[in-house]
Design an enzyme around this catalytic site. Structure first.
Site, mmCIF file in Angstrom:
data_model
loop_
_atom_site.group_PDB
_atom_site.id
_atom_site.type_symbol
_atom_site.label_atom_id
_atom_site.label_comp_id
_atom_site.label_asym_id
_atom_site.label_seq_id
_atom_site.Cartn_x
_atom_site.Cartn_y
_atom_site.Cartn_z
ATOM 1 N N ARG A 12 0.811 -1.210 0.000
ATOM 2 C CA ARG A 12 0.000 0.000 0.000
ATOM 3 C C ARG A 12 0.851 1.270 0.000
ATOM 4 O O ARG A 12 0.615 2.180 -0.793
ATOM 5 C CB ARG A 12 -0.944 0.017 1.213
ATOM 6 C CG ARG A 12 -1.975 -1.092 1.261
ATOM 7 C CD ARG A 12 -2.846 -1.151 0.035
ATOM 8 N NE ARG A 12 -3.483 0.124 -0.276
ATOM 9 C CZ ARG A 12 -3.929 0.466 -1.483
ATOM 10 N NH1 ARG A 12 -3.765 -0.362 -2.513
ATOM 11 N NH2 ARG A 12 -4.512 1.631 -1.684
ATOM 12 N N ILE A 13 1.835 1.336 0.882
ATOM 13 C CA ILE A 13 2.639 2.557 0.962
ATOM 14 C C ILE A 13 3.609 2.646 -0.206
ATOM 15 O O ILE A 13 3.760 3.711 -0.822
ATOM 16 C CB ILE A 13 3.383 2.639 2.307
ATOM 17 C CG1 ILE A 13 2.374 2.684 3.461
ATOM 18 C CG2 ILE A 13 4.293 3.869 2.347
ATOM 19 C CD1 ILE A 13 1.392 3.835 3.391
ATOM 20 N N SER A 154 4.764 6.843 11.920
ATOM 21 C CA SER A 154 3.580 6.172 11.380
ATOM 22 C C SER A 154 2.603 7.206 10.842
ATOM 23 O O SER A 154 2.740 8.407 11.098
ATOM 24 C CB SER A 154 2.890 5.344 12.473
ATOM 25 O OG SER A 154 2.298 6.208 13.437
ATOM 26 N N CYS A 155 1.605 6.733 10.115
ATOM 27 C CA CYS A 155 0.601 7.659 9.574
ATOM 28 C C CYS A 155 -0.140 8.375 10.694
ATOM 29 O O CYS A 155 -0.407 9.587 10.601
ATOM 30 C CB CYS A 155 -0.368 6.913 8.670
ATOM 31 S SG CYS A 155 -1.240 5.538 9.470
ATOM 32 N N THR A 156 -0.465 7.656 11.765
ATOM 33 C CA THR A 156 -1.206 8.278 12.857
ATOM 34 C C THR A 156 -0.327 9.230 13.665
ATOM 35 O O THR A 156 -0.807 10.268 14.137
ATOM 36 C CB THR A 156 -1.824 7.209 13.771
ATOM 37 O OG1 THR A 156 -0.827 6.243 14.131
ATOM 38 C CG2 THR A 156 -2.979 6.508 13.067
ATOM 39 N N THR A 213 -2.024 -0.581 19.818
ATOM 40 C CA THR A 213 -1.359 0.543 19.148
ATOM 41 C C THR A 213 -0.189 1.019 19.991
ATOM 42 O O THR A 213 -0.252 0.984 21.225
ATOM 43 C CB THR A 213 -2.331 1.714 18.902
ATOM 44 O OG1 THR A 213 -1.618 2.801 18.296
ATOM 45 C CG2 THR A 213 -2.963 2.215 20.190
ATOM 46 N N ARG A 214 0.837 1.479 19.318
ATOM 47 C CA ARG A 214 2.001 2.047 19.987
ATOM 48 C C ARG A 214 2.064 3.557 19.760
ATOM 49 O O ARG A 214 3.116 4.165 19.816
ATOM 50 C CB ARG A 214 3.286 1.365 19.507
ATOM 51 C CG ARG A 214 3.293 -0.136 19.762
ATOM 52 C CD ARG A 214 4.663 -0.779 19.543
ATOM 53 N NE ARG A 214 5.577 -0.401 20.617
ATOM 54 C CZ ARG A 214 6.610 0.418 20.479
ATOM 55 N NH1 ARG A 214 6.851 0.977 19.290
ATOM 56 N NH2 ARG A 214 7.386 0.704 21.492
ATOM 57 N N ARG A 236 -10.245 -0.691 14.615
ATOM 58 C CA ARG A 236 -10.325 -0.783 13.156
ATOM 59 C C ARG A 236 -11.799 -0.852 12.764
ATOM 60 O O ARG A 236 -12.585 -1.571 13.386
ATOM 61 C CB ARG A 236 -9.595 -2.031 12.658
ATOM 62 C CG ARG A 236 -8.117 -2.103 13.068
ATOM 63 C CD ARG A 236 -7.203 -1.485 12.048
ATOM 64 N NE ARG A 236 -5.804 -1.611 12.451
ATOM 65 C CZ ARG A 236 -5.033 -2.667 12.219
ATOM 66 N NH1 ARG A 236 -5.537 -3.726 11.572
ATOM 67 N NH2 ARG A 236 -3.776 -2.678 12.613
#
Length: 339
Positions: A12-13, A154-156, A213-214, A236
């Site tokens: 995906r990325i 990360s994205c988040t 999540t980290r 999710r």
């Protein structure tokens, strides 16, 4: 001089990085010379051209043997499992963008360097022993020429860190909690099937699924002063792209909701232009698909309780926004030179 880049991992990325490069008009600055992916060449070309989330790629794509053509540009395709066997030296690679989601340790970075790359950028969080972790727009100025093994976080993390910085600078954050409402990912099941995480044994399209999540660790990696002062959870949801983040922070200074929105709106128009966006339109998640910003603040959802507790909702395209930041960080790494 055009930067010579190789991509390791064309999921995906990796594919969105290539699409973003061509759509953003930065091909004079970056040239992709090779892509390493275990999948077959025909599948790589097909999934680059046709994408369920982002539509059909505007550029002509064709595959000839182990070559991928995008317009008149040719990219060598590799299918090597061992990093040490990758021909980065022969290809004169300046920066490897490791988008596998598997590799991320210092040892993995060193393997890319020993294979001949000058620098490595991981598309996911790495260990504390990496040379740097960058959230572009916030701390890329800390990069040094000797930083050869870097994480793009990360994205988040890229979504929430600019908002935390803005609020902390303006109001003084005491502590916070984050809930990530994230689209389904490849590590979930289409129908119920075995997985070490029992929640992820369940069909992704039928449930809202809590996952580990980290993100709290990612926040403190960028802002060590917030150690033990942020917590995060993640769920999710049955969508294929775009993420919402619910951020709640307690602050030192008394504040009103309109003051929070004014701060974030001004930042989107000024110092964080291109990284943060702001909207008060009645939009839903699909409206942010293919949005290149790291964070889009939904001003309609800002709330303040007791003058010191702020709640905000921040959107991001967890694929497209992050892919664009990969390109930004790559250019920032190159701009400071190679040592």
């Amino acid at each position: 001089m055009t930067l010579r880049v190789a991509i390791n991992g064309f999921g995906r990325i990796g594919r969105n990085v290539v699409r973003a490069l061509y759509e953003s008009g930065r091909r004079a600055e970056i040239s992709v010379v090779a892509i390493n992916e275990l999948a077959d060449a025909a599948g790589m070309a097909h999934l680059l051209k046709y994408d369920t989330s982002h539509g059909r790629f505007a550029w002509d794509v064709r595959q000839e043997g182990e070559q991928l053509w995008i317009g008149n540009d040719v990219i060598r395709l590799l299918h090597e499992r061992d990093i040490n066997a990758l021909p980065w030296k022969a290809l004169d690679v300046d920066v490897v963008l490791d988008c596998t989601g598997v590799y991320g340790s210092r040892a993995d970075g060193i393997a890319h360097l020993e294979a001949g790359a000058r620098k490595v950028l991981f598309s996911h969080p790495g260990g504390n022993d990496l040379d740097a972790t960058v959230v572009y727009g916030v701390n890329e100025e800390e990069l040094r020429a000797e930083h050869r093994i870097v994480s793009n976080a990360s994205c988040t993390t890229n979504c929430i860190i600019p908002i935390i910085k803005l609020m902390d600078d303006a109001f003084g954050i005491e502590s916070g909690t984050v809930t990530t409402i994230h689209s389904a990912m490849h590590d979930q099941q289409v129908i119920d099937a075995y997985h070490p995480d029992l929640r992820r044994t369940r069909a992704a399209s039928q449930s809202i699924i809590p996952v580990d999540t980290r993100l709290a660790a990612g926040i403190t990696r960028i802002f060590p002063k917030f150690h033990d002062r942020f917590e995060a959870i993640a769920v999710r949801v049955p969508t294929i792209n775009v993420t919402a983040i619910d951020l709640s922070v307690t602050v030192q200074k008394p504040v009103k909701a309109y003051e929070v929105n004014l701060l974030l709106q001004k930042a989107a128009q000024g110092a964080f232009h291109g990284i943060v966006d702001y909207t008060e339109l009645p939009l839903v998640s699909t409206d942010f698909n293919h949005d290149p910003h790291s964070a889009i603040v939904d001003g309609t959802q800002t709330r303040v309780s007791g003058a010191h507790l702020i709640k905000t909702l921040v959107w991001c395209d967890n694929e497209w926004g992050f892919a664009n930041r990969m390109l930004d960080t790559t250019l920032a790494m190159a701009a400071i030179g190679f040592r």
